[in-house]
Motif scaffolding. Sequence first.
Motif, short mmCIF file in Angstrom:
data_model
loop_
_atom_site.label_atom_id
_atom_site.label_comp_id
_atom_site.label_asym_id
_atom_site.label_seq_id
_atom_site.Cartn_x
_atom_site.Cartn_y
_atom_site.Cartn_z
N PHE A 44 0.85 -1.19 0.00
CA PHE A 44 0.00 0.00 0.00
C PHE A 44 0.88 1.25 0.00
CE2 PHE A 44 -2.10 -3.50 2.12
CZ PHE A 44 -3.35 -3.54 1.51
N PRO A 45 1.37 1.66 -1.17
CA PRO A 45 2.36 2.75 -1.24
C PRO A 45 1.87 4.08 -0.66
CG PRO A 45 1.51 2.22 -3.43
CD PRO A 45 1.05 1.14 -2.51
N ALA A 46 0.59 4.39 -0.82
CA ALA A 46 0.08 5.66 -0.29
C ALA A 46 0.08 5.64 1.24
CB ALA A 46 -1.33 5.94 -0.82
N ALA A 47 -0.29 4.51 1.81
CA ALA A 47 -0.26 4.38 3.27
C ALA A 47 1.18 4.48 3.78
CB ALA A 47 -0.88 3.05 3.69
N LYS A 48 2.10 3.87 3.07
CA LYS A 48 3.51 3.94 3.46
C LYS A 48 4.03 5.37 3.37
CE LYS A 48 7.93 1.64 2.43
NZ LYS A 48 8.60 0.67 1.52
N ALA A 49 3.60 6.10 2.35
CA ALA A 49 4.02 7.50 2.21
C ALA A 49 3.45 8.35 3.35
CB ALA A 49 3.55 8.06 0.86
N LEU A 50 2.23 8.05 3.79
CA LEU A 50 1.65 8.77 4.92
C LEU A 50 2.48 8.58 6.19
CD1 LEU A 50 -2.13 8.01 4.30
CD2 LEU A 50 -1.07 10.28 4.27
N VAL A 51 3.03 7.38 6.35
CA VAL A 51 3.92 7.11 7.49
C VAL A 51 5.15 8.01 7.41
CG1 VAL A 51 5.40 5.40 8.60
CG2 VAL A 51 3.11 4.75 7.80
N GLU A 52 5.72 8.13 6.21
CA GLU A 52 6.92 8.96 6.05
C GLU A 52 6.61 10.44 6.31
OE1 GLU A 52 7.93 7.27 2.04
OE2 GLU A 52 9.90 7.10 2.96
N ILE A 53 5.41 10.87 5.96
CA ILE A 53 5.01 12.26 6.20
C ILE A 53 4.84 12.52 7.69
CG2 ILE A 53 3.13 13.93 5.86
CD1 ILE A 53 2.83 12.73 3.03
N GLY A 54 4.37 11.51 8.41
CA GLY A 54 4.30 11.63 9.87
C GLY A 54 2.98 12.17 10.38
N ASN A 55 3.04 13.07 11.34
CA ASN A 55 1.85 13.54 12.04
C ASN A 55 0.76 14.11 11.12
OD1 ASN A 55 0.48 14.19 14.65
ND2 ASN A 55 0.73 16.29 13.91
N PRO A 56 1.10 14.94 10.12
CA PRO A 56 0.04 15.42 9.21
C PRO A 56 -0.66 14.27 8.48
CG PRO A 56 2.03 16.74 8.97
CD PRO A 56 2.41 15.56 9.80
N VAL A 94 -1.12 11.17 9.68
CA VAL A 94 -2.01 10.51 10.64
C VAL A 94 -3.27 11.34 10.84
CG1 VAL A 94 -2.28 9.77 13.03
CG2 VAL A 94 -0.15 9.30 11.83
N SER A 95 -3.12 12.65 10.95
CA SER A 95 -4.27 13.53 11.13
C SER A 95 -5.27 13.38 9.98
CB SER A 95 -3.81 14.99 11.25
OG SER A 95 -3.00 15.17 12.38
N GLU A 96 -4.74 13.27 8.77
CA GLU A 96 -5.62 13.13 7.60
C GLU A 96 -6.27 11.75 7.58
OE1 GLU A 96 -7.80 14.62 4.87
OE2 GLU A 96 -6.12 15.84 5.58
N VAL A 97 -5.56 10.74 8.05
CA VAL A 97 -6.14 9.40 8.15
C VAL A 97 -7.35 9.41 9.07
CG1 VAL A 97 -5.74 7.11 9.17
CG2 VAL A 97 -4.09 8.05 7.56
N VAL A 152 -0.63 2.63 10.07
CA VAL A 152 -0.08 3.98 9.83
C VAL A 152 0.15 4.69 11.17
CG1 VAL A 152 -0.55 6.27 8.88
CG2 VAL A 152 -1.05 4.23 7.51
N ILE A 153 -0.86 4.64 12.03
CA ILE A 153 -0.76 5.30 13.33
C ILE A 153 0.35 4.68 14.17
CG2 ILE A 153 -1.97 5.77 15.50
CD1 ILE A 153 -4.59 5.77 13.77
N TYR A 154 0.41 3.35 14.19
CA TYR A 154 1.43 2.66 14.98
C TYR A 154 2.84 3.00 14.49
CZ TYR A 154 4.54 -1.11 16.41
OH TYR A 154 5.62 -1.81 16.87
N LEU A 155 3.03 2.99 13.18
CA LEU A 155 4.36 3.22 12.63
C LEU A 155 4.83 4.67 12.81
CD1 LEU A 155 3.99 1.08 9.38
CD2 LEU A 155 5.47 0.58 11.34
#
Length: 213
Positions: A124-136, A138-141, A160-163
């Motif tokens: 899931f590349p988009a979910a992985k990218a959200l992890v790299e972005i960090g807090n913003p 998670v907030s969008e998730v 995503v939240i855990y990572l």
Amino acid sequence: MSRTRLRLIVSQEWMVYSLCLLAGQGARAVADPGAVEQLRSPDVERRMASRLKLESERQTCIRNLIAIVASQAHDAVTEHAVVDSIELLGKFRAREASKCLADKIMYVPRCVRFIAEAHPLNRFPAAKALVEIGNPGVSEVLVRLTKTPSENELRIMAFVIYLVDGKELGLCRLQIAQEQDSRRGSTARKDSLSRLIEIYKATDFQDHTNWPE
């Protein structure tokens, strides 16, 4: 190399380049080396002009990568362009892309990709990218909880939240969101958040057999 094979390679590269041009990216998305060098200038005005130019180039690059991600991949070549753009947005930690990536959190590319390391969200590349972005990211998730996500989507959100946060801090974030929603959240969001917390608590994130599929 055969002529047929060469024509195929050239054709594929041209299609990717055309997609970039349609998104407005082209070669100008790359930072101007001259502008970078101007950061060393003793002239304050030149340094400021250079900084503003680099910031503008970054914004343009991110905006065009988001446009590629939002485009409809209709074959393997354009799908590679979409996945590459998603991965770059993650590497750039482009918080501006959080909504676009969260909208594609369930996206699984059909194209074959080389993966160098094991990661719970490699599929899931988009979910992985959200992890790299960090807090913003998670907030969008968490914003997506208003859309009644499926069990598998909730599991991906949990990862995503855990990572980003780790187990304890992630649970605290969810409980705070639940407390806030108890006063003003919609019924659908409250239900989705409760389900997410249940999944989060029950998941052993270290166990590879629990990784999303």
